[in-house]
Write a protein that holds these residues in place. Sequence first.
Motif, PDB file in Angstrom:
ATOM      1  N   UNK A  87       0.820  -1.216   0.000  1.00 46.72           N
ATOM      2  CA  UNK A  87       0.000   0.000   0.000  1.00 46.72           C
ATOM      3  C   UNK A  87       0.851   1.262   0.000  1.00 46.72           C
ATOM      4  N   UNK A  88       1.976   1.224   0.701  1.00 42.51           N
ATOM      5  CA  UNK A  88       2.836   2.409   0.744  1.00 42.51           C
ATOM      6  C   UNK A  88       3.417   2.720  -0.627  1.00 42.51           C
ATOM      7  N   UNK A  89       3.704   1.687  -1.414  1.00 46.65           N
ATOM      8  CA  UNK A  89       4.207   1.936  -2.764  1.00 46.65           C
ATOM      9  C   UNK A  89       3.135   2.576  -3.643  1.00 46.65           C
ATOM     10  N   UNK A  90       1.871   2.456  -3.228  1.00 45.46           N
ATOM     11  CA  UNK A  90       0.756   3.040  -3.986  1.00 45.46           C
ATOM     12  C   UNK A  90       0.389   4.429  -3.470  1.00 45.46           C
ATOM     13  N   UNK A  91       1.127   4.915  -2.475  1.00 45.24           N
ATOM     14  CA  UNK A  91       0.935   6.281  -2.012  1.00 45.24           C
ATOM     15  C   UNK A  91       0.070   6.462  -0.785  1.00 45.24           C
ATOM     16  N   UNK A  92      -0.286   5.376  -0.094  1.00 43.15           N
ATOM     17  CA  UNK A  92      -1.117   5.497   1.102  1.00 43.15           C
ATOM     18  C   UNK A  92      -0.267   5.676   2.358  1.00 43.15           C
ATOM     19  N   UNK A  93      -0.823   6.351   3.348  1.00 42.33           N
ATOM     20  CA  UNK A  93      -0.273   6.335   4.693  1.00 42.33           C
ATOM     21  C   UNK A  93      -0.859   5.122   5.399  1.00 42.33           C
ATOM     22  N   UNK A  94      -0.021   4.228   5.882  1.00 44.78           N
ATOM     23  CA  UNK A  94      -0.485   2.971   6.451  1.00 44.78           C
ATOM     24  C   UNK A  94      -0.103   2.885   7.928  1.00 44.78           C
ATOM     25  N   UNK A  95      -1.076   2.563   8.754  1.00 47.90           N
ATOM     26  CA  UNK A  95      -0.851   2.328  10.174  1.00 47.90           C
ATOM     27  C   UNK A  95      -1.189   0.878  10.485  1.00 47.90           C
ATOM     28  N   UNK A  96      -0.356   0.222  11.288  1.00 51.57           N
ATOM     29  CA  UNK A  96      -0.648  -1.127  11.746  1.00 51.57           C
ATOM     30  C   UNK A  96      -1.047  -1.069  13.215  1.00 51.57           C
ATOM     31  N   UNK A  97      -2.052  -1.843  13.591  1.00 50.74           N
ATOM     32  CA  UNK A  97      -2.474  -1.842  14.990  1.00 50.74           C
ATOM     33  C   UNK A  97      -1.448  -2.516  15.884  1.00 50.74           C
ATOM     34  N   UNK A  98      -0.602  -3.331  15.303  1.00 55.32           N
ATOM     35  CA  UNK A  98       0.551  -3.861  16.044  1.00 55.32           C
ATOM     36  C   UNK A  98       1.664  -4.150  15.047  1.00 55.32           C
ATOM     37  N   UNK A  99       2.889  -3.955  15.500  1.00 57.96           N
ATOM     38  CA  UNK A  99       4.050  -4.224  14.666  1.00 57.96           C
ATOM     39  C   UNK A  99       4.911  -5.348  15.233  1.00 57.96           C
ATOM     40  N   UNK A 100       4.451  -5.921  16.329  1.00 58.00           N
ATOM     41  CA  UNK A 100       5.157  -7.049  16.923  1.00 58.00           C
ATOM     42  C   UNK A 100       4.134  -7.911  17.662  1.00 58.00           C
ATOM     43  N   UNK A 101       4.595  -8.832  18.478  1.00 57.14           N
ATOM     44  CA  UNK A 101       3.713  -9.778  19.159  1.00 57.14           C
ATOM     45  C   UNK A 101       3.183  -9.171  20.445  1.00 57.14           C
ATOM     46  N   UNK A 102       2.078  -8.422  20.344  1.00 59.25           N
ATOM     47  CA  UNK A 102       1.505  -7.773  21.515  1.00 59.25           C
ATOM     48  C   UNK A 102      -0.010  -7.745  21.432  1.00 59.25           C
ATOM     49  N   UNK A 103      -0.620  -7.449  22.570  1.00 58.21           N
ATOM     50  CA  UNK A 103      -2.059  -7.202  22.629  1.00 58.21           C
ATOM     51  C   UNK A 103      -2.256  -5.974  23.503  1.00 58.21           C
ATOM     52  N   UNK A 104      -3.512  -5.520  23.635  1.00 59.49           N
ATOM     53  CA  UNK A 104      -3.793  -4.307  24.391  1.00 59.49           C
ATOM     54  C   UNK A 104      -4.785  -4.546  25.527  1.00 59.49           C
ATOM     55  N   UNK A 105      -4.856  -5.780  25.979  1.00 62.35           N
ATOM     56  CA  UNK A 105      -5.666  -6.077  27.169  1.00 62.35           C
ATOM     57  C   UNK A 105      -4.968  -5.508  28.402  1.00 62.35           C
ATOM     58  N   UNK A 106      -5.760  -5.170  29.404  1.00 62.76           N
ATOM     59  CA  UNK A 106      -5.211  -4.643  30.645  1.00 62.76           C
ATOM     60  C   UNK A 106      -4.753  -5.785  31.551  1.00 62.76           C
ATOM     61  N   UNK A 107      -3.761  -5.522  32.417  1.00 61.85           N
ATOM     62  CA  UNK A 107      -3.283  -6.569  33.335  1.00 61.85           C
ATOM     63  C   UNK A 107      -4.436  -7.158  34.142  1.00 61.85           C
ATOM     64  N   UNK A 108      -4.474  -8.473  34.209  1.00 58.42           N
ATOM     65  CA  UNK A 108      -5.498  -9.153  34.982  1.00 58.42           C
ATOM     66  C   UNK A 108      -6.754  -9.497  34.215  1.00 58.42           C
ATOM     67  N   UNK A 109      -6.926  -8.927  33.033  1.00 58.89           N
ATOM     68  CA  UNK A 109      -8.105  -9.245  32.246  1.00 58.89           C
ATOM     69  C   UNK A 109      -7.963 -10.620  31.596  1.00 58.89           C
ATOM     70  N   UNK A 110      -9.084 -11.295  31.440  1.00 65.39           N
ATOM     71  CA  UNK A 110      -9.092 -12.621  30.854  1.00 65.39           C
ATOM     72  C   UNK A 110     -10.282 -12.759  29.913  1.00 65.39           C
ATOM     73  N   UNK A 111     -10.200 -13.724  29.024  1.00 66.93           N
ATOM     74  CA  UNK A 111     -11.328 -14.110  28.188  1.00 66.93           C
ATOM     75  C   UNK A 111     -11.901 -12.974  27.371  1.00 66.93           C
TER      76      UNK A 111
END
Length: 244
Positions: A87-111
Amino acid sequence: MRKRRATLIVIRPSWRPWAAAVALLLLCALLLLPAAGLPIGAPAWWPTPVVVIDPGHGGYDPGVETDSGISEKDITLQISQALAASLRTRGYTVLLTRTDDRDYALPGQRGREAKRTDLDARIALAEAHRAVAFISIHCNSSPEATRGGAETFFNPSLAGSKALAQAIQTEVRKIPGMSLREAHDGSAYYLLQHLTMPAVIVEAGYLLIPSDRAKLVNSAYQRQVADAVATGLTHFLNNWAGAS
């Protein structure tokens, strides 16, 4: 849906009073990640359209896993990175929600609570940057599936999403050897219920079907899928009035 699916957790809308605050805190954390290299704010005058790519799962959530240790979260990140480059070669600004092995859950949250917090952060990122499209990359899994292939899901209530899904699916079907699947209604998915821009979920193949698994771990196939998705998105944006 016509078959049971294990790739994504389907959560019925049930906002808690603190959900918006949690999403805001997580969004701030996302925007401060130096590894992501994201333009903060992406105002209306940003010179090129902003597309958000969401590598499904990550961190505590591996997604589908095989007996040999292959995880969906790794494949989705690889395909998403290839898609971002295309997409960047086609001229778009691209954002990824993650660029490595992570999540955005809060500590202690489950399921489901953890999953909802994680998804809310990804949604908040796209909304804050006024993205013209949101594409979430996944791998499919179903015990009943006997035929592989990539397929795209959309929410028919979300303006532009069906057209985006069909444009992407048209290009994906051109990949040599690809099963000729159709775009499907994915309105049960939490992500597609809570985004306001055209959004789709692209299942790149069935990880538990051996023939598809061999493709999904192959970098050449990953690039083929990425280029097909990028081409479909480009066709969609070139013809959709809402993208202007």
